[in-house]
Design a protein around this motif. Structure first.
Motif, PDB file in Angstrom:
ATOM      1  N   ALA A 176       0.822  -1.206   0.000  1.00  0.00           N
ATOM      2  CA  ALA A 176       0.000   0.000   0.000  1.00  0.00           C
ATOM      3  C   ALA A 176       0.863   1.267   0.000  1.00  0.00           C
ATOM      4  CB  ALA A 176      -0.934  -0.001   1.201  1.00  0.00           C
ATOM      5  N   VAL A 235       0.365   5.822   4.440  1.00  0.00           N
ATOM      6  CA  VAL A 235      -0.870   5.147   4.032  1.00  0.00           C
ATOM      7  C   VAL A 235      -2.036   5.976   4.559  1.00  0.00           C
ATOM      8  CG1 VAL A 235       0.052   2.799   3.915  1.00  0.00           C
ATOM      9  CG2 VAL A 235      -0.844   3.635   6.063  1.00  0.00           C
ATOM     10  N   THR A 236      -3.162   5.880   3.882  1.00  0.00           N
ATOM     11  CA  THR A 236      -4.354   6.621   4.287  1.00  0.00           C
ATOM     12  C   THR A 236      -5.240   5.740   5.166  1.00  0.00           C
ATOM     13  OG1 THR A 236      -5.609   5.914   2.364  1.00  0.00           O
ATOM     14  CG2 THR A 236      -4.310   7.941   2.131  1.00  0.00           C
ATOM     15  N   GLN A 265      -6.888   3.089   3.067  1.00  0.00           N
ATOM     16  CA  GLN A 265      -6.031   1.936   2.805  1.00  0.00           C
ATOM     17  C   GLN A 265      -5.958   1.029   4.032  1.00  0.00           C
ATOM     18  OE1 GLN A 265      -2.601   4.270   1.551  1.00  0.00           O
ATOM     19  NE2 GLN A 265      -2.682   3.297  -0.473  1.00  0.00           N
ATOM     20  N   GLU A 320      -9.051  -1.075   4.100  1.00  0.00           N
ATOM     21  CA  GLU A 320      -8.988  -2.141   3.094  1.00  0.00           C
ATOM     22  C   GLU A 320      -8.136  -3.308   3.605  1.00  0.00           C
ATOM     23  OE1 GLU A 320      -7.579  -0.711  -0.677  1.00  0.00           O
ATOM     24  OE2 GLU A 320      -9.041   0.906  -0.714  1.00  0.00           O
TER      25      GLU A 320
END
Length: 141
Positions: A82, A100-101, A104, A107
């Motif tokens: 990611a 990373v967000t 993400q 997910e």
């Protein structure tokens, strides 16, 4: 006579690319398991996950038969994909290697939820965020 469980072996193998070489051969060899048969079955089941490291739990029985369960990829592997980094930071307190967000994280948490000790996605995302911090990956909103 019923089959008896002789051993439970845990190894990490790259999806679709298992070979009789270590770690598979050295783990299964002492138990008398047909290594070629395991490699073929594993590669057939993980062909679509080629290149991803997957934990596998292999149950070996007294008649030398076996079953195996493929777990979800480790959180560190999913985080590296990611964040698009090759490896985590050697000193995560000082060095930051990627970001990373929250999306993400959710997910990744969705993929890992069955293997984590979490009751919902938000708690699983917090566990994954802790792994990211320990790797030197920054979590942004």
């Amino acid at each position: 006579m019923a089959k008896q469980l002789v051993a439970e072996i845990k190894v990490q193998v790259t999806g679709g690319q298992a070979t009789p070489a270590p770690p598979v051969g050295t783990a299964l060899g002492p138990h008398g398991v047909n290594i070629g048969q395991f490699v073929q079955q594993f590669n057939d089941q993980t062909r679509e996950m080629a290149g991803t490291t997957l934990p596998v739990v292999i149950s070996v029985f007294n008649d030398r038969s076996f079953t195996f369960v493929i777990k979800s990829p480790p959180a560190a592997v999913l985080l590296k994909q990611a964040a698009q980094v090759a490896k985590g930071a050697s000193n995560p307190l000082k060095d930051k290697v990627g970001t990373v967000t929250q999306a993400q994280l959710k997910e990744i948490a969705q993929v890992k939820l069955a293997d984590l000790n979490a009751s919902n996605i938000d708690n699983a995302a917090r566990i994954i965020a802790g792994t990211a911090r320990s790797m030197g990956i920054t979590v942004v909103d």
